[in-house]
Write a protein that holds these residues in place. Sequence first.
Motif: not given
Length: 82
Positions: A25-26, A31-34, A41-43, A73-74
């Motif tokens: 996933y992209n 992680c959009d919005g974090t 951490e998400c990335l 997710w993309m």
Amino acid sequence: GMVCLSLGACGADTSGPGEWDDTCYNCQSVCDGTTEIALDECLVKCVECQGYSDCFGWMDGHYSGMSLLMRDWMIIACEDLR
């Protein structure tokens, strides 16, 4: 054997990424919005999870602020990450 994307993520993680199934996933969409620490951490986790849908399933909704569910997710081709 299995080809590891030189990310050191081939089962080394104790949480266990599960079986490699070519699911990627992209990370910007994952992680959009974090923000701030949650974003960092998400990335990092997103990169570790590349190729493993079980690992991404664990991430789904895990980080504070995530605006998209896993189904939104993309999806990208794992070979594009090499």
